[in-house]
Design a protein around this motif. Structure first.
Motif, short mmCIF file in Angstrom:
data_model
loop_
_atom_site.label_atom_id
_atom_site.label_comp_id
_atom_site.label_asym_id
_atom_site.label_seq_id
_atom_site.Cartn_x
_atom_site.Cartn_y
_atom_site.Cartn_z
N PHE A 247 0.87 -1.21 -0.06
CA PHE A 247 -0.06 0.02 -0.05
C PHE A 247 0.80 1.37 0.10
O PHE A 247 2.03 1.23 0.73
CB PHE A 247 -0.61 -0.12 1.40
CG PHE A 247 -1.79 -1.37 1.30
CD1 PHE A 247 -2.98 -1.30 0.57
CD2 PHE A 247 -1.69 -2.17 2.08
CE1 PHE A 247 -4.00 -1.86 0.45
CE2 PHE A 247 -2.54 -3.23 2.26
CZ PHE A 247 -3.79 -3.13 1.25
N ASN A 249 1.70 5.16 1.22
CA ASN A 249 1.72 5.86 2.53
C ASN A 249 0.56 7.05 2.00
O ASN A 249 1.14 7.76 1.13
CB ASN A 249 2.86 6.37 2.91
CG ASN A 249 3.87 5.26 3.62
OD1 ASN A 249 3.41 4.39 4.15
ND2 ASN A 249 5.30 5.29 3.11
N PRO A 250 -0.53 6.99 2.71
CA PRO A 250 -1.58 8.12 2.45
C PRO A 250 -1.03 9.37 2.87
O PRO A 250 -0.25 9.59 4.04
CB PRO A 250 -2.69 7.76 3.27
CG PRO A 250 -2.28 6.69 4.31
CD PRO A 250 -0.94 6.01 3.94
N ALA A 281 1.73 4.04 6.53
CA ALA A 281 0.61 2.89 6.09
C ALA A 281 0.79 1.69 7.08
O ALA A 281 -0.41 1.14 7.41
CB ALA A 281 0.46 2.67 4.83
N LEU A 306 3.10 -3.73 6.24
CA LEU A 306 2.79 -3.03 4.94
C LEU A 306 3.14 -4.06 3.87
O LEU A 306 2.82 -3.76 2.66
CB LEU A 306 4.05 -1.81 4.61
CG LEU A 306 3.80 -1.08 3.49
CD1 LEU A 306 2.35 -0.40 3.53
CD2 LEU A 306 4.80 0.35 3.60
N GLN A 333 -7.96 -2.72 3.69
CA GLN A 333 -8.43 -1.59 3.55
C GLN A 333 -9.69 -1.08 4.38
O GLN A 333 -9.94 -0.07 4.75
CB GLN A 333 -8.91 -1.42 1.92
CG GLN A 333 -7.52 -1.44 1.17
CD GLN A 333 -7.97 -1.67 -0.37
OE1 GLN A 333 -8.73 -2.59 -0.84
NE2 GLN A 333 -7.47 -0.58 -1.22
N LEU A 344 -6.60 3.48 2.01
CA LEU A 344 -5.39 2.85 1.65
C LEU A 344 -5.42 2.66 -0.02
O LEU A 344 -6.10 1.87 -0.34
CB LEU A 344 -4.93 1.59 2.38
CG LEU A 344 -4.58 1.94 3.67
CD1 LEU A 344 -3.87 0.57 4.47
CD2 LEU A 344 -3.44 3.01 3.86
N GLU A 345 -4.44 2.88 -0.86
CA GLU A 345 -4.46 2.52 -2.10
C GLU A 345 -3.26 1.70 -2.46
O GLU A 345 -1.94 1.94 -1.97
CB GLU A 345 -4.17 3.86 -2.98
CG GLU A 345 -4.06 3.70 -4.44
CD GLU A 345 -3.82 4.87 -5.22
OE1 GLU A 345 -3.46 4.98 -6.39
OE2 GLU A 345 -3.78 6.14 -4.54
#
Length: 351
Positions: A247, A249-250, A281, A306, A333, A344-345
């Motif tokens: 993911f 990191n937002p 994340a 992660l 998510q 989270l992307e």
């Protein structure tokens, strides 16, 4: 040009997911691309460009024609009073390319050591680690248009680099410029500045410098430190299948961050140059209790939340499936969104 049929892809993706390519062509030069485009049977087919397979999740057999990039070669392309420009074929192993630059006296990529994958994937993902991103060392690249067959060169401004992002991850839109599924990268050039200065902004590297007495390290020392740190935190994909950080990191506004800190004072966060705040994340996932958990043969790595891993090993009968990986990813998510209000992307491309 040789067309291979029903090619097993388990060894061509670092997650070790069992899948097959219905048809595969190996691309070792620009001429190989032209041969594909000129072929009456293959010319109009959908295509999937495959490098080192370090940033993909295969959810089934790949029906588009797989173009396996195997363009090789590393050389010093240019040297000036201010920099070295090193050129590498898109099929070269990324870590081995970094090691080559250090061994030949062209430092600058050492913070990006031990990242899995190939050179051609590095600008697509704008790879980054320990305070350095590919865009910080990027000079230009040569590619070929898979629709027209025309070769072209792109410089940094034309690549639209962002956090784990580039023009190669976006489809063309009216009035826009996207190259997803359209460009095949052949060669990448890196601009390595003189004089060299170590990038030691990350805490782990600063600690290593302090342990060594605080003296400025050599490029080889930084390279070795990065390798040691990554090996201590992350699984070797050749032993435990994985796609690295799963993911992104937002980033949030300072106000959003302050709100989360009020509820979660220990949250790991980093202020960014544009005023936004980057959240770790891995910390968010760990806080939701996912570290070490599994869904089928897909699991969350015990040392770093992660990273999602293949718990089924390399035996095709037990290896993780893409469906298991994505089921686990979606559950994570949901947990993070329900607790923190953060989406989270994923970093890997889902095929």
């Amino acid at each position: 040009m040789r067309i291979e049929h029903h090619v097993p892809l388990q060894s061509y993706n670092t997650f070790g997911i069992v899948a097959r390519a219905h048809r595969l062509v190996r691309i070792a030069s620009e001429a190989d691309v032209h041969a594909v485009l000129a072929d009456a049977e293959l010319g109009g087919e959908a295509r999937f460009v495959l490098g080192g397979g370090s940033n993909i999740v295969l959810t089934g057999d790949v029906r588009p024609l797989v173009l396996k990039v195997e363009v090789r070669g590393i050389r010093l392309a240019e040297e000036t009073e201010r920099c070295w420009v090193v050129e590498a074929g898109a099929g070269e192993n990324w870590h081995e390319t970094v090691a080559w630059t250090i061994a030949h006296g062209y430092p600058g990529l050492e913070n990006l050591a031990l990242i899995p994958g190939t050179v051609g994937a590095s600008p697509v993902q704008n790879i980054g680690a320990y305070g350095v991103e590919l865009q910080d060392r990027f000079h230009s690249l040569d590619a070929i248009d898979l629709q027209t067959g025309q070769p072209f060169t792109l410089y940094a401004a034309q690549c639209a680099f962002g956090y784990r992002d580039s023009v190669f991850k976006h489809a063309a839109a009216p009035g826009g410029f996207g190259l997803a599924n359209r460009a095949l990268i052949l060669r990448v050039r890196f601009l390595l500045p003189k004089p060299w200065k170590p990038e030691l902004g990350y805490l782990d590297l600063a600690r290593r410098q302090a342990e060594e007495g605080g003296a400025q390290p050599t490029p080889q020392q930084v390279f070795d430190w990065v390798c040691e740190i990554r090996r201590a935190k992350l699984p070797d994909w050749r032993v435990v299948g994985n796609a690295g950080s799963f993911f992104k990191n937002p980033t949030v506004s300072p106000e959003q961050c302050a709100d989360i800190i009020a509820r979660e004072p220990r949250i790991v966060h980093y202020p960014m140059a544009d005023g936004s705040i980057k959240l770790a994340a891995g910390w968010l996932i760990d806080a939701c209790g996912w570290k070490g958990k599994s869904v089928g043969n897909a699991g969350v790595y015990e040392k770093q939340a992660l990273v999602l891993v293949n718990r089924g090993g390399s035996d095709p009968a037990h290896a993780v499936t893409g469906g298991e990986v994505m089921t686990l990813a979606k559950a994570i998510q949901t947990s993070v969104y329900e607790r923190f209000g953060i989406r989270l992307e994923p970093e890997p491309v889902v095929v």
